[in-house]
Design a protein around this motif. Structure first.
Motif, PDB file in Angstrom:
ATOM      1  N   CYS A 147       0.832  -1.213   0.000  1.00  0.00           N
ATOM      2  CA  CYS A 147       0.000   0.000   0.000  1.00  0.00           C
ATOM      3  C   CYS A 147       0.861   1.256   0.000  1.00  0.00           C
ATOM      4  N   ARG A 148       1.901   1.269   0.837  1.00  0.00           N
ATOM      5  CA  ARG A 148       2.758   2.457   0.914  1.00  0.00           C
ATOM      6  C   ARG A 148       3.569   2.644  -0.364  1.00  0.00           C
ATOM      7  N   ILE A 149       4.125   1.565  -0.911  1.00  0.00           N
ATOM      8  CA  ILE A 149       4.981   1.673  -2.099  1.00  0.00           C
ATOM      9  C   ILE A 149       4.166   2.090  -3.315  1.00  0.00           C
TER      10      ILE A 149
ATOM     11  N   GLN B 253      -1.004   4.013   5.518  1.00  0.00           N
ATOM     12  CA  GLN B 253       0.107   3.694   4.625  1.00  0.00           C
ATOM     13  C   GLN B 253      -0.029   4.433   3.298  1.00  0.00           C
ATOM     14  N   ILE B 254      -1.242   4.534   2.797  1.00  0.00           N
ATOM     15  CA  ILE B 254      -1.463   5.259   1.542  1.00  0.00           C
ATOM     16  C   ILE B 254      -1.155   6.742   1.724  1.00  0.00           C
ATOM     17  N   ALA B 255      -1.602   7.314   2.854  1.00  0.00           N
ATOM     18  CA  ALA B 255      -1.344   8.738   3.104  1.00  0.00           C
ATOM     19  C   ALA B 255       0.147   9.013   3.235  1.00  0.00           C
ATOM     20  N   PHE B 256       0.865   8.139   3.937  1.00  0.00           N
ATOM     21  CA  PHE B 256       2.297   8.371   4.091  1.00  0.00           C
ATOM     22  C   PHE B 256       3.031   8.164   2.772  1.00  0.00           C
ATOM     23  N   GLY B 257       2.597   7.192   1.954  1.00  0.00           N
ATOM     24  CA  GLY B 257       3.212   7.016   0.648  1.00  0.00           C
ATOM     25  C   GLY B 257       3.010   8.230  -0.242  1.00  0.00           C
TER      26      GLY B 257
ATOM     27  N   SER C 123       2.690   6.604  -7.165  1.00  0.00           N
ATOM     28  CA  SER C 123       1.681   7.424  -7.827  1.00  0.00           C
ATOM     29  C   SER C 123       2.053   8.903  -7.852  1.00  0.00           C
ATOM     30  N   LEU C 124       3.036   9.327  -7.022  1.00  0.00           N
ATOM     31  CA  LEU C 124       3.464  10.733  -7.006  1.00  0.00           C
ATOM     32  C   LEU C 124       4.970  10.899  -7.142  1.00  0.00           C
ATOM     33  N   ALA C 125       5.739   9.827  -7.073  1.00  0.00           N
ATOM     34  CA  ALA C 125       7.200   9.932  -7.146  1.00  0.00           C
ATOM     35  C   ALA C 125       7.636  10.387  -8.531  1.00  0.00           C
ATOM     36  N   PRO C 126       8.794  11.063  -8.643  1.00  0.00           N
ATOM     37  CA  PRO C 126       9.260  11.517  -9.959  1.00  0.00           C
ATOM     38  C   PRO C 126       9.489  10.354 -10.906  1.00  0.00           C
TER      39      PRO C 126
ATOM     40  N   GLY D 202       5.945  10.587  -1.723  1.00  0.00           N
ATOM     41  CA  GLY D 202       6.025  10.815  -3.159  1.00  0.00           C
ATOM     42  C   GLY D 202       5.980  12.286  -3.515  1.00  0.00           C
ATOM     43  N   LEU D 203       5.120  13.034  -2.818  1.00  0.00           N
ATOM     44  CA  LEU D 203       5.056  14.478  -3.057  1.00  0.00           C
ATOM     45  C   LEU D 203       6.356  15.161  -2.658  1.00  0.00           C
ATOM     46  N   ALA D 204       6.966  14.706  -1.557  1.00  0.00           N
ATOM     47  CA  ALA D 204       8.237  15.287  -1.129  1.00  0.00           C
ATOM     48  C   ALA D 204       9.344  15.011  -2.147  1.00  0.00           C
TER      49      ALA D 204
END
Length: 266
Positions: free
Chosen positions: A25-27, A82-86, A32-35, A90-92
């Motif tokens: 879930c986290r990965i 886990q989704i929120a932290f992922g 979904s937001l990682a570069p 990703g946004l960071a």
């Protein structure tokens, strides 16, 4: 073996599957937001397969998850955590690309090329300026040259060490992200400041020339000269792009380190 003892201990297998479910879930949320991983050229199926492969590769090295029923309300809340932290991670990680995306947009506007947009409706690529696409392609090469994909895996692993499953989200992490958004705007201003100053000076000179000689057609003269001046500025600043990218990446990693270390403060 007594006949009353079940042959398959379903609860044990479910607990073992939870060791893969929470990291997945986290990965997947991070991808979904990682570069680059979040680019529309990478389909959802490829992201899911990459998340599954990385989950199976890291699951045995991660801390043991707590015994939580995945089908209960608590399990649903942990999955949402886990989704929120992922998404947060990703946004960071996306912030450096966002900086140079803003740089490309500002330079395009100053050059008068903001109307020349790159739009591909067939592949679903959103409209963006040509200069932003140039910076994006160069950042892709720098990303892989500096092993950015391996850095993302390392950050993922450290996130499970500092923010284990079920630890909850903390205020300091969100505060760090808010400050990072302000850091994006200030970094974009600093990178584009020389180009903006030069282009503003050039436009001031053409405006002064228009006051001196109103009969001169400055639209036919000023527009090409502005584009040439902008291309000259890009050519002069491109050699410093790797240095700026590495400097901003170090600042980004420092902010992510603060975000991760805040997970240990309960």
């Amino acid at each position: 073996m007594p006949s009353s003892e079940p042959i398959l201990q379903a609860s044990q297998y479910l607990h073992q599957l939870q060791g893969y479910w929470w990291p997945f879930c986290r990965i997947l949320a991070l991808f979904s937001l990682a570069p680059l991983f979040s680019h529309k050229a990478v389909s959802i199926r490829i992201r899911v397969l990459l998340a599954l492969a990385l989950t199976f590769a890291l699951a045995k090295a991660l801390p043991d998850p707590p015994r939580i029923d995945a089908l209960s309300l608590h399990g649903v809340l942990v999955a949402a955590e886990q989704i929120a932290f992922g998404l947060l991670m990703g946004l960071a990680l996306q912030l450096v690309f966002t900086v140079f995306g803003l740089v490309g947009e500002v330079i395009s506007t100053q050059m008068g090329m903001s109307m020349a947009r790159y739009n591909d409706p067939v592949n679903g690529v959103s409209s963006s300026s040509i200069v932003s696409q140039l910076y994006f392609i160069l950042l892709v090469f720098l990303f892989f040259a500096t092993d950015g994909h391996l850095l993302i895996v390392s950050v993922l692993y450290q996130s499970f060490v500092y923010w284990p499953v079920g630890s909850g989200l903390h205020y300091l992490g969100f505060e760090t992200l808010v400050y990072s958004l302000g850091w994006v705007l200030s970094a974009a201003v600093l990178v584009t400041l020389p180009v903006v100053f030069f282009m503003t000076l050039m436009q001031f000179c053409f405006g002064l020339l228009n006051r001196i000689s109103p009969a001169m057609n400055l639209f036919s003269l000023g527009f090409p000269m502005t584009i040439l001046g902008g291309l000259l500025c890009i050519w002069l600043t491109l050699p410093h792009l790797p240095e700026n990218y590495l400097h901003l990446s170090r600042e980004l990693l420092d902010n992510i380190g603060i975000l991760l270390r805040s997970g240990g403060r309960v």
